[in-house]
Design an enzyme around this catalytic site. Structure first.
Site, short mmCIF file in Angstrom:
data_model
loop_
_atom_site.label_atom_id
_atom_site.label_comp_id
_atom_site.label_asym_id
_atom_site.label_seq_id
_atom_site.Cartn_x
_atom_site.Cartn_y
_atom_site.Cartn_z
N ASP A 95 6.78 -4.29 -15.34
CA ASP A 95 5.76 -3.57 -14.81
C ASP A 95 5.65 -2.22 -15.34
O ASP A 95 5.88 -1.31 -14.37
CB ASP A 95 5.91 -3.71 -13.25
CG ASP A 95 4.51 -3.39 -12.75
OD1 ASP A 95 3.37 -3.38 -13.16
OD2 ASP A 95 4.74 -2.87 -11.47
N ALA B 19 6.15 7.28 -0.76
CA ALA B 19 5.19 5.95 -1.15
C ALA B 19 5.41 5.13 0.11
O ALA B 19 6.49 5.11 0.46
CB ALA B 19 5.47 5.42 -2.58
N SER B 20 4.36 4.10 0.32
CA SER B 20 4.62 3.14 1.10
C SER B 20 3.45 2.10 0.56
O SER B 20 2.51 2.08 0.27
CB SER B 20 3.81 3.66 2.57
OG SER B 20 3.86 2.42 3.14
N ALA B 21 4.32 0.89 0.31
CA ALA B 21 3.75 -0.31 -0.28
C ALA B 21 3.86 -1.46 0.96
O ALA B 21 4.56 -1.26 2.05
CB ALA B 21 4.50 -0.55 -1.66
N SER B 22 3.55 -2.56 0.34
CA SER B 22 3.54 -3.81 1.37
C SER B 22 5.02 -4.10 1.80
O SER B 22 5.30 -4.55 3.02
CB SER B 22 2.95 -4.82 0.96
OG SER B 22 3.41 -5.37 -0.50
N LYS C 250 14.97 3.67 -0.60
CA LYS C 250 13.74 2.74 -0.65
C LYS C 250 14.15 1.59 0.69
O LYS C 250 15.38 1.22 0.62
CB LYS C 250 13.81 1.80 -1.79
CG LYS C 250 12.84 0.73 -1.84
CD LYS C 250 12.72 0.06 -3.35
CE LYS C 250 11.65 -0.95 -3.61
NZ LYS C 250 11.51 -1.50 -4.75
N ALA D 204 7.88 -2.19 1.17
CA ALA D 204 8.96 -0.93 1.34
C ALA D 204 8.26 0.14 1.42
O ALA D 204 7.17 0.20 1.02
CB ALA D 204 10.07 -1.15 0.17
N GLN D 205 9.14 1.38 1.95
CA GLN D 205 8.59 2.62 1.79
C GLN D 205 9.81 3.39 1.38
O GLN D 205 10.98 3.11 1.55
CB GLN D 205 8.57 2.95 3.63
CG GLN D 205 7.68 4.28 3.86
CD GLN D 205 7.09 4.26 5.18
OE1 GLN D 205 6.13 3.50 5.32
NE2 GLN D 205 7.52 5.26 6.10
N VAL D 206 9.19 4.53 0.64
CA VAL D 206 10.36 5.29 0.04
C VAL D 206 10.32 6.84 0.49
O VAL D 206 9.13 7.44 0.70
CB VAL D 206 9.95 5.31 -1.68
CG1 VAL D 206 11.03 6.07 -2.27
CG2 VAL D 206 10.17 4.04 -2.32
#
Length: 448
Positions: A291, A133-136, A154, A138-140
């Site tokens: 969340d 996964a890649s978010a604003s 992470k 961090a990247q996992v």
């Protein structure tokens, strides 16, 4: 609960740069970020001048997404705060996604090696160069330790913290200017929200805090003899403020209906375990998972419920949860007056509330809620929008009667609505208020 003191007090690891060069580099990056922000705003303004004039909420959301990390998170804050922002903006920012293009793996390697102060191959036996996964922020990546355990790493993206600080300094300055130029606006109305958001986002950037959250949640599960749920175990020796190594879970999201029905004899039992775990955490843990959307609750291959991603958590005052308990209990019994009284207790108001009139409006709302088609609540992109629409209705009813809710109420209620969606989709026959297997309010009785 026990805390890992050694990990908690661990200083920020050095990155190998001299202090002076690091300060100069941060200053340069800050200046570049200001120029980047100015360029995006100029482009948006030019588009408006040349005739591209979408509705203001749409234009603002598109601008926020162009500006990246800080503003995407700010957009998500707007989407989850219907008591603070107009409906049109809350609805539009439901589309503000926290998914970004993946960084090349060389940047991930550099961050890991700098933070752990050792070569990647020494820390891990194998690391998948393709991100999970890649978010604003961090990247996992999936990985395996030399001892054979499967983990995920992470990794905070380079420069994120500096971008956040630069952006929030700009936003805070702009907010204070607005407050000074707007008669009647509280001096802390806007800047107070900015300060709160900055604190929560900088906390989310500290992966040591997330590791502590994982530890505390698992300790809470152990203390309450809960064997049906689990959170990933962090590996503190391979974690820092910008790198978090934790146990990898294998399973499916709770909303993967086809898989659940093939592998679970009784989905209702799984839901009850998840519900009891989350509700008991409100009072018996230092925080609650804030969340619990579909991606953060998993049915693991061993049948347990996995709670993942503890970057966003909430903390509940006893008085707020007691009022919320009365609110939920009233809904369950169909007692509209009890619901109205609970809303008046939880909400912040200086006016006398006409409880009878509020109860009548709540009754009309419940009739509307009963006419919804539960089967459509899990369809694609409708998820957050449908949940938020219900939340907006409740908030709006309260505000029409002079009640203004604290943000923690809206945050808590949104998680409850997520669970309500799971129940209606997976086990519509379950009445979570009346079923004696669901322990909504027991934690309060256990407090002394």
């Amino acid at each position: 609960m026990r805390k890992n003191t050694e990990f908690e007090t661990q200083p920020q690891r050095p990155t190998g740069r001299r202090a002076g060069s690091g300060l100069a580099e941060d200053t340069l990056r800050g200046g570049l970020r200001v120029l980047q922000t100015a360029a995006v705003l100029t482009r948006t303004g030019a588009g408006w001048l040349f005739g591209r004039r979408p509705p203001l909420p749409v234009m603002l959301r598109e601008t926020f997404e162009s500006l990246g990390t800080t503003y995407i998170k700010l957009g998500q804050f707007i989407a989850s705060s219907p008591s603070l922002f107009p409906d049109a903006y809350v609805e539009e920012f439901q589309q503000c996604l926290d998914r970004t293009p993946a960084l090349p793996f060389r940047f991930i390697r550099e961050t890991i090696e700098s933070e752990l102060e050792q070569p990647l191959e020494k820390a891990y036996a194998w690391v998948d160069t393709r991100p999970l996964a890649s978010a604003s922020i961090a990247q996992v990546h999936a990985a395996r330790l030399h001892t054979g355990e499967e983990v995920v790493i992470k990794v905070q993206k380079p420069g994120v913290r500096n971008v956040l600080l630069t952006d929030f300094n700009f936003l805070y300055f702009a907010a204070r200017v607005v407050e000074m130029l707007t008669p009647g606006l509280s001096r802390s109305a806007v800047s107070g929200v900015i300060e709160e958001l900055q604190y929560s986002m900088l906390e989310e950037c500290d992966f040591r805090q997330e590791a502590r959250n994982l530890d505390q949640f698992n300790e809470f599960l152990q203390a309450t003899n809960n064997t049906r749920a689990v959170a990933p175990r962090p590996y503190h020796e391979l974690s820092t403020g910008r790198v978090l190594t934790m146990e990898r879970f294998h399973g499916v999201p709770l909303t993967d209906l086809d898989v659940l029905r093939r592998h679970v004899a009784d989905p209702t039992d799984t839901l009850i375990a998840a519900l009891n775990t989350w509700f008991s955490s409100l009072m018996l843990c230092d925080f609650f998972h804030a969340d619990v959307h579909a991606g953060n609750l998993m049915l693991l291959t061993d049948g347990r419920i996995g709670f993942i991603d503890f970057g966003i958590v909430g903390r509940m005052r006893k008085e707020t949860w007691e009022g919320m308990s009365q609110f939920l209990d009233g809904i369950g019994r169909g007692d509209h007056r009890a619901v109205a009284e609970a809303m008046a207790i939880v909400g912040m108001t200086r006016e006398a509330v006409d409880v009878d009139a509020l109860a009548r409006d709540i009754e009309r709302f419940q009739d509307k809620l009963a006419n919804l088609d539960p089967g459509r609540l899990l369809q694609g992109g409708r998820q957050d929008r449908e949940v938020n629409r219900l939340l907006l209705d409740i908030i709006r009813i309260g505000e029409q009667h002079g009640i203004r809710f604290p943000r923690e109420f809206a945050l808590l209620l949104k998680q409850f609505l997520y669970f309500d969606r799971y129940v209606q989709a997976l086990a519509p026959e379950l009445d979570m208020f009346a079923d004696t297997r669901v322990d909504l309010f027991a934690p309060i009785d256990q407090l002394h």
